[in-house]
Design a protein around this motif. Sequence first.
Motif, PDB file in Angstrom:
ATOM      1  N   LEU A 227       1.033  -1.209   0.064  1.00 45.56           N
ATOM      2  CA  LEU A 227       0.270  -0.176  -0.026  1.00 45.56           C
ATOM      3  C   LEU A 227       0.910   1.013   0.042  1.00 45.56           C
ATOM      4  CD1 LEU A 227      -2.629  -0.850   2.321  1.00 45.56           C
ATOM      5  CD2 LEU A 227      -2.935  -0.222   0.123  1.00 45.56           C
ATOM      6  N   TYR A 228       1.862   1.023   1.107  1.00 40.94           N
ATOM      7  CA  TYR A 228       2.530   2.085   0.667  1.00 40.94           C
ATOM      8  C   TYR A 228       3.898   2.893   0.178  1.00 40.94           C
ATOM      9  CZ  TYR A 228       1.537   3.933   5.755  1.00 40.94           C
ATOM     10  OH  TYR A 228       0.706   4.498   6.726  1.00 40.94           O
ATOM     11  N   ASP A 229       3.923   1.001  -0.861  1.00 35.38           N
ATOM     12  CA  ASP A 229       4.697   1.189  -2.144  1.00 35.38           C
ATOM     13  C   ASP A 229       3.513   1.981  -3.089  1.00 35.38           C
ATOM     14  OD1 ASP A 229       6.920   0.885  -4.236  1.00 35.38           O
ATOM     15  OD2 ASP A 229       5.502  -0.857  -4.711  1.00 35.38           O
ATOM     16  N   GLN A 230       2.275   1.266  -3.631  1.00 39.53           N
ATOM     17  CA  GLN A 230       1.712   2.096  -4.764  1.00 39.53           C
ATOM     18  C   GLN A 230       1.637   3.741  -4.293  1.00 39.53           C
ATOM     19  OE1 GLN A 230      -2.281   0.886  -3.797  1.00 39.53           O
ATOM     20  NE2 GLN A 230      -1.268  -0.737  -4.303  1.00 39.53           N
ATOM     21  N   HIS A 231       1.935   4.949  -2.938  1.00 39.69           N
ATOM     22  CA  HIS A 231       1.514   5.696  -2.669  1.00 39.69           C
ATOM     23  C   HIS A 231       2.983   6.469  -3.201  1.00 39.69           C
ATOM     24  CE1 HIS A 231       0.610   9.533  -0.436  1.00 39.69           C
ATOM     25  NE2 HIS A 231       2.016   9.898  -0.196  1.00 39.69           N
ATOM     26  N   THR A 232       4.289   6.222  -3.497  1.00 39.57           N
ATOM     27  CA  THR A 232       5.615   6.312  -3.252  1.00 39.57           C
ATOM     28  C   THR A 232       5.531   6.321  -4.574  1.00 39.57           C
ATOM     29  OG1 THR A 232       6.503   5.179  -1.569  1.00 39.57           O
ATOM     30  CG2 THR A 232       8.093   5.628  -3.575  1.00 39.57           C
ATOM     31  N   ARG A 233       5.101   5.244  -5.723  1.00 37.95           N
ATOM     32  CA  ARG A 233       5.096   5.299  -6.903  1.00 37.95           C
ATOM     33  C   ARG A 233       3.983   6.247  -7.575  1.00 37.95           C
ATOM     34  NH1 ARG A 233       4.406  -0.223  -6.205  1.00 37.95           N
ATOM     35  NH2 ARG A 233       1.760  -0.529  -7.347  1.00 37.95           N
ATOM     36  N   ALA A 234       3.173   7.047  -6.183  1.00 37.70           N
ATOM     37  CA  ALA A 234       2.312   8.238  -7.025  1.00 37.70           C
ATOM     38  C   ALA A 234       2.359   9.200  -6.811  1.00 37.70           C
ATOM     39  CB  ALA A 234       0.750   7.123  -6.840  1.00 37.70           C
ATOM     40  N   THR A 235       3.598   9.411  -5.645  1.00 40.36           N
ATOM     41  CA  THR A 235       3.523  11.032  -5.309  1.00 40.36           C
ATOM     42  C   THR A 235       5.644  11.038  -5.394  1.00 40.36           C
ATOM     43  OG1 THR A 235       4.233  10.096  -2.960  1.00 40.36           O
ATOM     44  CG2 THR A 235       1.676  10.707  -3.927  1.00 40.36           C
ATOM     45  N   GLY A 236       6.011   9.840  -5.144  1.00 41.07           N
ATOM     46  CA  GLY A 236       7.413   9.682  -5.176  1.00 41.07           C
ATOM     47  C   GLY A 236       8.053  10.010  -3.686  1.00 41.07           C
ATOM     48  N   GLN A 237       6.930  10.206  -2.715  1.00 41.15           N
ATOM     49  CA  GLN A 237       7.032  10.120  -1.388  1.00 41.15           C
ATOM     50  C   GLN A 237       7.625   8.502  -0.907  1.00 41.15           C
ATOM     51  OE1 GLN A 237       3.717  11.204   1.526  1.00 41.15           O
ATOM     52  NE2 GLN A 237       5.555  10.946   3.423  1.00 41.15           N
ATOM     53  N   GLU A 238       8.678   8.775  -0.204  1.00 40.79           N
ATOM     54  CA  GLU A 238       9.296   7.362   0.004  1.00 40.79           C
ATOM     55  C   GLU A 238       9.099   7.233   1.500  1.00 40.79           C
ATOM     56  OE1 GLU A 238      13.480   6.902  -0.924  1.00 40.79           O
ATOM     57  OE2 GLU A 238      12.401   7.241  -3.003  1.00 40.79           O
ATOM     58  N   PHE A 239       9.225   5.805   2.286  1.00 43.04           N
ATOM     59  CA  PHE A 239       8.947   5.890   3.495  1.00 43.04           C
ATOM     60  C   PHE A 239       9.718   4.401   4.038  1.00 43.04           C
ATOM     61  CE2 PHE A 239       4.677   6.454   1.955  1.00 43.04           C
ATOM     62  CZ  PHE A 239       3.990   7.635   2.773  1.00 43.04           C
ATOM     63  N   THR A 240      10.603   4.409   4.897  1.00 48.87           N
ATOM     64  CA  THR A 240      11.708   3.453   5.154  1.00 48.87           C
ATOM     65  C   THR A 240      10.870   2.334   6.160  1.00 48.87           C
ATOM     66  OG1 THR A 240      11.307   4.234   7.498  1.00 48.87           O
ATOM     67  CG2 THR A 240      13.242   5.448   6.043  1.00 48.87           C
ATOM     68  N   LYS A 241      12.099   1.666   6.289  1.00 46.34           N
ATOM     69  CA  LYS A 241      11.448  -0.216   6.412  1.00 46.34           C
ATOM     70  C   LYS A 241      11.334   0.162   7.752  1.00 46.34           C
ATOM     71  CE  LYS A 241      12.586  -4.663   7.079  1.00 46.34           C
ATOM     72  NZ  LYS A 241      11.996  -4.859   8.033  1.00 46.34           N
ATOM     73  N   ASP A 242      12.075   1.274   9.029  1.00 40.87           N
ATOM     74  CA  ASP A 242      10.953   1.461   9.898  1.00 40.87           C
ATOM     75  C   ASP A 242       9.381   1.773   9.876  1.00 40.87           C
ATOM     76  OD1 ASP A 242      13.085  -0.173  11.094  1.00 40.87           O
ATOM     77  OD2 ASP A 242      14.290   1.858  11.411  1.00 40.87           O
TER      78      ASP A 242
END
Length: 248
Positions: A227-242
């Motif tokens: 789910l968070y990867d979908q957001h990253t692909r759409a917006t460029g905002q990345e999330f750390t594994k932590d």
Amino acid sequence: MRTPRARYFNTTGPCGPQHHYMVPAAQRLPQARVLVEMDRYFVLHAPRQTGKTTTLGALASELTAEGDIAALMFSCERAKAAGDDVAWAESLLLDSLRQAAEWSGWPQELLPPDPWPQVTPGGRFGAALSEWCRRCPRRVVLFLDEIDALQGTSMVSILSQLREGHNARPEGHPFPSSVVLCGLRDVRDYKVASGGEPGRSNPASPFNIVAESLRLGDFTADEIAELYDQHTRATGQEFTKDAVDHVF
């Protein structure tokens, strides 16, 4: 041209892939499709806001698009107001069913009959489903969402009519090939609500017919990451594994 609306994380109702980040429905509940294709009756239960309605809605659309099945999901929530008034509960359920079918965009030949057959209250729901299945050129699959809204005698009557129609199918009587009850309770609770005993098979229990009781599980760590990867692909905002682990 209107700018496409950005997708977002939705936790306040059913999700749709055009508006929301979501895990594919079939991925969350692969057993449901197998049971539908086997013409089984079963229960799907889970707490609120876990994706039951979203999952079944997507499955209904997928099955209908394939051309052999007319799969419809409708809500029983209106019928809560009827309490023990079986006739009123049947009317509210059939109104909700018809509205869902009309909103589906189906061709005329798949829609339920109008008007419904006029029979004695306590048998109207089953007679309506039977007449619809008799006319429909496809197998009818029915998903009853918010089944817990039914109360007392109304619950017993609807479950009894489903049992009666289910058991008449081998003799050639038309009835939905598969029915799914979607709510908060497990199948043993429906047996108790309809006069059966939870711990044993009782032929007199209206929901002795249920083949399975599926529980929609919580999101896995991999699904959260997806789910968070979908957001990253759409917006460029990345999330750390932590960060993803903390959300999980």
